[in-house]
Design a protein around this motif. Structure first.
Motif, PDB file in Angstrom:
ATOM      1  N   ASP A 114     -11.958  -1.450  -1.877  1.00 40.06           N
ATOM      2  CA  ASP A 114     -11.849  -1.418  -0.399  1.00 40.06           C
ATOM      3  C   ASP A 114     -11.632   0.120   0.000  1.00 40.06           C
ATOM      4  OD1 ASP A 114     -14.090  -3.049  -1.040  1.00 40.06           O
ATOM      5  OD2 ASP A 114     -13.057  -5.126   0.315  1.00 40.06           O
ATOM      6  N   HIS A 115      -9.399  -0.323   0.029  1.00 43.04           N
ATOM      7  CA  HIS A 115      -9.263   0.681   1.043  1.00 43.04           C
ATOM      8  C   HIS A 115      -9.406   1.907   0.181  1.00 43.04           C
ATOM      9  CE1 HIS A 115      -5.559   2.198   2.414  1.00 43.04           C
ATOM     10  NE2 HIS A 115      -5.348   2.805   1.432  1.00 43.04           N
ATOM     11  N   MET A 116      -9.060   2.284  -1.542  1.00 42.24           N
ATOM     12  CA  MET A 116      -9.695   3.591  -2.167  1.00 42.24           C
ATOM     13  C   MET A 116     -10.818   4.074  -1.271  1.00 42.24           C
ATOM     14  SD  MET A 116      -8.673   5.910  -3.920  1.00 42.24           S
ATOM     15  CE  MET A 116      -7.223   5.080  -4.363  1.00 42.24           C
ATOM     16  N   ALA A 117     -12.258   3.763  -1.564  1.00 45.59           N
ATOM     17  CA  ALA A 117     -13.400   3.835  -0.823  1.00 45.59           C
ATOM     18  C   ALA A 117     -13.304   4.415   0.073  1.00 45.59           C
ATOM     19  CB  ALA A 117     -14.427   2.629  -1.258  1.00 45.59           C
ATOM     20  N   GLN A 118     -12.495   3.518   1.562  1.00 45.66           N
ATOM     21  CA  GLN A 118     -11.858   4.196   2.907  1.00 45.66           C
ATOM     22  C   GLN A 118     -11.538   5.542   2.910  1.00 45.66           C
ATOM     23  OE1 GLN A 118     -10.539   0.949   5.722  1.00 45.66           O
ATOM     24  NE2 GLN A 118     -11.296   1.984   7.548  1.00 45.66           N
ATOM     25  N   SER A 122     -12.367   7.905   4.295  1.00 43.27           N
ATOM     26  CA  SER A 122     -11.946   9.163   5.689  1.00 43.27           C
ATOM     27  C   SER A 122     -11.358  10.643   5.516  1.00 43.27           C
ATOM     28  CB  SER A 122     -10.674   8.197   5.984  1.00 43.27           C
ATOM     29  OG  SER A 122     -10.972   7.143   6.205  1.00 43.27           O
ATOM     30  N   MET A 123     -11.300  10.958   4.499  1.00 44.96           N
ATOM     31  CA  MET A 123     -10.236  12.618   4.009  1.00 44.96           C
ATOM     32  C   MET A 123     -11.519  12.976   3.809  1.00 44.96           C
ATOM     33  SD  MET A 123      -7.360  12.392   3.329  1.00 44.96           S
ATOM     34  CE  MET A 123      -6.944  14.009   2.858  1.00 44.96           C
ATOM     35  N   LEU A 124     -12.969  13.338   3.985  1.00 43.61           N
ATOM     36  CA  LEU A 124     -14.229  13.898   4.005  1.00 43.61           C
ATOM     37  C   LEU A 124     -14.060  14.408   5.223  1.00 43.61           C
ATOM     38  CD1 LEU A 124     -16.814  11.910   1.264  1.00 43.61           C
ATOM     39  CD2 LEU A 124     -15.148  13.985   1.413  1.00 43.61           C
ATOM     40  N   THR A 125     -13.958  13.690   6.204  1.00 47.19           N
ATOM     41  CA  THR A 125     -13.690  14.309   7.946  1.00 47.19           C
ATOM     42  C   THR A 125     -13.080  15.199   8.453  1.00 47.19           C
ATOM     43  OG1 THR A 125     -12.211  12.242   8.583  1.00 47.19           O
ATOM     44  CG2 THR A 125     -14.616  11.670   7.874  1.00 47.19           C
ATOM     45  N   LEU A 126     -12.037  15.839   7.248  1.00 44.83           N
ATOM     46  CA  LEU A 126     -10.862  16.208   7.177  1.00 44.83           C
ATOM     47  C   LEU A 126     -11.440  18.145   6.823  1.00 44.83           C
ATOM     48  CD1 LEU A 126      -8.160  14.601   6.945  1.00 44.83           C
ATOM     49  CD2 LEU A 126      -8.651  14.782   8.978  1.00 44.83           C
ATOM     50  N   THR A 127     -11.026  18.696   7.668  1.00 45.47           N
ATOM     51  CA  THR A 127     -11.947  20.324   7.167  1.00 45.47           C
ATOM     52  C   THR A 127     -10.340  20.768   6.379  1.00 45.47           C
ATOM     53  OG1 THR A 127     -13.179  19.970   9.317  1.00 45.47           O
ATOM     54  CG2 THR A 127     -12.883  22.657   7.879  1.00 45.47           C
ATOM     55  N   VAL A 128     -10.796  20.517   4.782  1.00 40.32           N
ATOM     56  CA  VAL A 128      -9.522  21.146   4.136  1.00 40.32           C
ATOM     57  C   VAL A 128     -10.168  22.041   2.959  1.00 40.32           C
ATOM     58  CG1 VAL A 128      -7.744  20.215   2.427  1.00 40.32           C
ATOM     59  CG2 VAL A 128      -7.889  19.138   4.743  1.00 40.32           C
ATOM     60  N   LEU A 129      -9.553  23.336   2.621  1.00 41.56           N
ATOM     61  CA  LEU A 129     -10.816  23.452   1.653  1.00 41.56           C
ATOM     62  C   LEU A 129     -10.533  23.380   0.080  1.00 41.56           C
ATOM     63  CD1 LEU A 129      -8.056  26.820   2.060  1.00 41.56           C
ATOM     64  CD2 LEU A 129     -10.598  26.923   2.626  1.00 41.56           C
ATOM     65  N   GLY A 142      -0.122   8.471   0.996  1.00 41.02           N
ATOM     66  CA  GLY A 142       0.771   7.522   1.372  1.00 41.02           C
ATOM     67  C   GLY A 142       1.091   6.405   2.886  1.00 41.02           C
ATOM     68  N   CYS A 143       0.484   7.907   3.343  1.00 44.10           N
ATOM     69  CA  CYS A 143       0.616   7.390   5.135  1.00 44.10           C
ATOM     70  C   CYS A 143      -0.104   5.666   5.452  1.00 44.10           C
ATOM     71  CB  CYS A 143       0.392   9.005   5.962  1.00 44.10           C
ATOM     72  SG  CYS A 143      -1.111   9.418   5.863  1.00 44.10           S
ATOM     73  N   CYS A 144      -0.880   6.261   4.875  1.00 43.84           N
ATOM     74  CA  CYS A 144      -2.509   4.730   4.264  1.00 43.84           C
ATOM     75  C   CYS A 144      -1.746   3.571   3.975  1.00 43.84           C
ATOM     76  CB  CYS A 144      -3.013   5.012   3.640  1.00 43.84           C
ATOM     77  SG  CYS A 144      -4.353   6.927   4.780  1.00 43.84           S
ATOM     78  N   LEU A 145       0.085   3.325   3.478  1.00 40.27           N
ATOM     79  CA  LEU A 145       0.399   2.220   2.275  1.00 40.27           C
ATOM     80  C   LEU A 145       1.253   1.261   3.632  1.00 40.27           C
ATOM     81  CD1 LEU A 145       0.462   3.766  -0.719  1.00 40.27           C
ATOM     82  CD2 LEU A 145      -1.448   2.645   0.117  1.00 40.27           C
ATOM     83  N   THR A 146       2.041   0.402   3.758  1.00 43.76           N
ATOM     84  CA  THR A 146       3.152   0.086   4.178  1.00 43.76           C
ATOM     85  C   THR A 146       2.950  -1.358   3.199  1.00 43.76           C
ATOM     86  OG1 THR A 146       3.105  -1.217   6.433  1.00 43.76           O
ATOM     87  CG2 THR A 146       1.421  -1.559   5.245  1.00 43.76           C
ATOM     88  N   THR A 168      -5.412   7.541  -8.112  1.00 40.44           N
ATOM     89  CA  THR A 168      -6.470   5.820  -8.062  1.00 40.44           C
ATOM     90  C   THR A 168      -6.471   5.323  -9.468  1.00 40.44           C
ATOM     91  OG1 THR A 168      -8.196   7.493  -6.905  1.00 40.44           O
ATOM     92  CG2 THR A 168      -9.100   5.585  -8.222  1.00 40.44           C
ATOM     93  N   ASP A 169      -6.729   5.246 -10.875  1.00 39.67           N
ATOM     94  CA  ASP A 169      -6.226   4.380 -11.433  1.00 39.67           C
ATOM     95  C   ASP A 169      -4.737   3.944 -11.399  1.00 39.67           C
ATOM     96  OD1 ASP A 169      -8.364   5.191 -12.378  1.00 39.67           O
ATOM     97  OD2 ASP A 169      -7.920   6.821 -14.129  1.00 39.67           O
ATOM     98  N   LEU A 170      -4.131   4.424 -11.263  1.00 41.75           N
ATOM     99  CA  LEU A 170      -2.785   3.579 -11.404  1.00 41.75           C
ATOM    100  C   LEU A 170      -2.243   2.645 -10.263  1.00 41.75           C
ATOM    101  CD1 LEU A 170      -0.409   6.260 -11.689  1.00 41.75           C
ATOM    102  CD2 LEU A 170      -0.846   4.866 -13.068  1.00 41.75           C
ATOM    103  N   PHE A 171      -3.482   3.396  -9.071  1.00 40.78           N
ATOM    104  CA  PHE A 171      -3.490   1.920  -7.490  1.00 40.78           C
ATOM    105  C   PHE A 171      -4.300   0.995  -8.439  1.00 40.78           C
ATOM    106  CE2 PHE A 171      -5.215   1.257  -3.832  1.00 40.78           C
ATOM    107  CZ  PHE A 171      -4.698   0.307  -2.664  1.00 40.78           C
ATOM    108  N   ILE A 172      -5.323   1.522  -8.505  1.00 36.94           N
ATOM    109  CA  ILE A 172      -6.258   0.059  -8.765  1.00 36.94           C
ATOM    110  C   ILE A 172      -5.684  -0.918  -9.575  1.00 36.94           C
ATOM    111  CG2 ILE A 172      -8.136  -0.515  -9.681  1.00 36.94           C
ATOM    112  CD1 ILE A 172      -8.624   0.708  -7.271  1.00 36.94           C
ATOM    113  N   LYS A 173      -4.906  -0.085 -10.671  1.00 36.01           N
ATOM    114  CA  LYS A 173      -4.302  -1.065 -12.246  1.00 36.01           C
ATOM    115  C   LYS A 173      -2.894  -2.083 -11.331  1.00 36.01           C
ATOM    116  CE  LYS A 173      -3.933   0.804 -15.961  1.00 36.01           C
ATOM    117  NZ  LYS A 173      -3.089   1.289 -17.493  1.00 36.01           N
TER     118      LYS A 173
END
Length: 259
Positions: A114-118, A122-129, A142-146, A168-173
């Motif tokens: 759920d966190h990864m999907a969110q 959220s990152m898709l709303t940012l205008t980045v090349l 990292g700024c979305c972790l605590t 993503t794979d490391l985080f989920i595992k």
């Protein structure tokens, strides 16, 4: 005309002339104030135009969308050395320009999927090349972790992450034990209407549980909804005599009896 009348008229004329003089003086003062404000405003406009002329072209300006907090707060603590040098190079200066998504931080106890999907959404709303997006996502994660989750992120080996897919794979595992167990259609048999529970409340609880079940069998849904009712309920009797074949019919009958 008597002398008294002449004196009164002269006094009135004198007062009138004095009032006109005061009004003229006030008008002149107001006009001077307006001119001064106009000059000051013109000066500010000229200064602003001078500043705008030094800005880069519009195509190079990147704007943040939504309510975000600055990434400058995490750059000192985020483990930048954990990312491959090529990722940092591809990110360029965008990591300093984008902002972190305004979302709840993950501490390791909730569902990592759920966190990864969110985070992705959220990152898709940012205008980045496009060529910098993956690198920016890696560095902003990292700024979305605590708590323990952030500590795990900080402790990743230097130059270890080569792509966001790898991260993503490391985080989920790492946090797979916190994954929410997927429910099956048979779990709906556990939902029972309480003795003092309103029909509206029962319908609401049942629908919430149904949404959590992927590819839910509709025949099972209709059957479990009826079995969750008390045999003394009017709706139970109606559904027993006249069975439903789909969810729309079931809900129509159920809501019709909500009081």
């Amino acid at each position: 005309m008597s002398s008294d009348d002449s004196n009164d008229l002269a006094t009135l004329l004198a007062a009138l002339k004095a009032q006109m003089a005061e009004d003229k003086a006030a008008a002149n003062a107001e006009s001077a104030s307006v001119r001064a404000e106009s000059i000051a405003l013109r000066s500010k406009v000229e200064q602003l135009m001078a500043q705008l002329s030094t800005l880069p072209p519009t195509s190079q300006v990147r704007l943040n969308i939504g309510s975000m907090q600055s990434l400058h707060s995490w750059t000192s603590s985020a483990p930048s050395n954990s990312f491959d040098h090529n990722q940092s190079h591809r990110a360029g200066g965008n990591a300093e320009k984008i902002s972190s998504p305004n979302m709840r931080s993950f501490d390791g106890t909730s569902d990592p999927d759920d966190h990864m999907a969110q985070f992705r959404q959220s990152m898709l709303t940012l205008t980045v090349l496009r060529e910098s997006r993956e690198a920016c996502m890696c560095r902003a994660f990292g700024c979305c972790l605590t708590g323990p989750a952030l500590q795990w992120f900080i402790n990743l080996p230097n130059a270890f992450i080569n792509s966001f897919a790898q991260l993503t794979d490391l985080f989920i595992k790492q946090f797979t034990s916190s994954r929410r167990l997927h429910k099956a259609s048979d779990d709906l048999y556990k939902i029972k209407r309480g003795p003092d529970e309103s029909l509206r409340s029962y319908i609401g609880r049942f629908l919430v549980e149904k949404v959590l079940i992927p590819s839910c069998n509709m025949e099972t849904v209709v059957m479990t909804f009826r079995k969750g009712l008390s045999p003394s309920d009017e709706l139970y009797t109606e559904l027993t005599k006249f069975p439903c074949t789909n969810m729309e019919d079931l809900l129509a009958r159920a809501w019709a009896q909500v009081k």
